[in-house]
Write an enzyme that holds these catalytic residues in place. Structure first.
Site, mmCIF file in Angstrom:
data_model
loop_
_atom_site.group_PDB
_atom_site.id
_atom_site.type_symbol
_atom_site.label_atom_id
_atom_site.label_comp_id
_atom_site.label_asym_id
_atom_site.label_seq_id
_atom_site.Cartn_x
_atom_site.Cartn_y
_atom_site.Cartn_z
ATOM 1 N N HIS A 119 0.756 -0.994 -0.077
ATOM 2 C CA HIS A 119 -0.278 0.309 -0.229
ATOM 3 C C HIS A 119 0.361 1.211 0.347
ATOM 4 C CE1 HIS A 119 -3.702 -2.001 1.726
ATOM 5 N NE2 HIS A 119 -3.279 -2.557 0.495
ATOM 6 N N GLU A 152 -6.760 -0.786 -5.363
ATOM 7 C CA GLU A 152 -8.061 0.126 -4.367
ATOM 8 C C GLU A 152 -7.354 1.841 -4.949
ATOM 9 O OE1 GLU A 152 -5.986 -1.665 -1.891
ATOM 10 O OE2 GLU A 152 -6.613 -3.123 -2.299
#
Length: 330
Positions: free
Chosen positions: A38, A107
């Site tokens: 991430h 995402e």
């Protein structure tokens, strides 16, 4: 037998701790490491997000035999697929063949940072399909010139290739992603213990291939402290994947989860020292046909105590579960 993994969760620890945690996970007997990839943490309270690929290079040198995988990398926006292929091939070389490249459609939290508009889910899956085609060609040693609708390469070639290409896993959550995984991936990845996902994966070509799940747990001798920590750092996941994929920043996840209570999180995350609760959470994946399950111990500053407890209580119980109820690995 089901393989039991440990998650080096970059959202809750810095790079040096992640490497140390990986080494300790191997020492106490976990079978594989799942590394989140991430750009930002889900919530500000988590407080970290180092560059996963540097961490993986260090982990490959700090460990000896434990399997490694990304859980998961998006190869379409923040990273170009040719760059992902190069990184994965390098980690495979550094780890002497222990690496699996876990991929997903991404995402907004991680991908919007490059300044591009966040596409709808159907476009994201089209992009993922093109990315895997590029990566497969590069892993095969080809010089790849690719003209897709969304992605392109020009005379791309990997100059350092491992003898065996990394396996490719693909994250699934619905019908389209299951079809893509069955068609292109060597294994399925999911965060929900739903047998239907595996059935769709099988129907699309995934029959007999591994499937990897992940479950959050919050071990602490004090159940109340465990629930408080789980709510503080893991309340982001309660909105469901359709919402999680669309929110762009930690403050939005905080706002979306503002009304989530400790008891709400504790209903979904086992909290405290009762090993049976944690084993039951893993067993849901076993019963749904998963061959690998990675646990996430919530709380970056709790890992040492977790490893002591896992070695003495959790892993022996999970091994017993494997011996009686788990399907055989392919």
């Amino acid at each position: 037998m089901v393989a039991i993994g440990y998650t080096i969760m970059g959202e809750q620890a810095g790079p040096k701790q992640l490497v140390a945690d990986a080494r300790r996970a191997e020492e106490v007997g976990f079978d594989f490491l799942a590394a989140s990839d991430h750009f930002s943490p889900w919530l500000e309270e988590q407080g970290h997000s180092p560059y996963t690929w540097s961490v993986l290079g260090a982990v490959a040198q700090a460990t000896e035999a434990i399997e490694l995988m990304t859980y998961v990398t998006c190869p379409t926006m923040r990273y170009h697929p040719a760059v992902v292929a190069q990184k994965a091939a390098t980690v495979q070389l550094l780890s002497d063949g222990r690496f699996t490249l876990g991929l997903g459609a991404g995402e907004s939290l991680n991908e919007h940072v490059v300044g591009a508009a966040w596409p709808p889910a159907d476009i994201r899956h089209d992009m993922l399909e093109e990315a895997v085609e590029i990566i497969r060609g590069l892993f095969a040693g080809e010089t790849v010139t690719y003209r897709g609708q969304h992605l392109a390469t020009e005379n791309a070639k990997l100059w350092d290739l491992p003898a065996e290409a990394p396996r490719i896993g693909m994250a699934v959550s619905g019908e389209r992603s299951c079809v893509l995984a069955g068609r292109y991936a060597d294994l399925m990845i999911a965060v929900q213990p739903e047998a239907e996902l595996g059935e769709r994966f099988d129907a699309a070509g995934g029959a007999g291939k591994p499937r990897v799940g992940q479950v959050g747990i919050s071990y602490d001798p004090d159940p109340g402290m465990a629930a408080k920590r789980a709510r503080q750092q893991f309340r982001w996941f309660t909105a469901g994947w359709d919402v999680m994929a669309e929110l762009p920043a930690p403050r939005h996840f905080a706002a979306a989860a503002d009304s989530v209570r400790e008891e709400d999180v504790a209903e979904q995350v086992p909290c405290g020292p009762d090993v049976a609760q944690h084993v039951a959470a893993v067993k849901k994946f076993v019963d749904a046909g998963f061959t690998h399950v990675a646990v996430v111990q919530i709380g970056g500053d709790t890992q040492d105590a977790f490893f002591d407890w896992a070695a003495q209580e959790l892993l022996p119980e999970l091994r017993s579960l494997n011996a009686t109820t788990a399907p055989n690995e392919p």
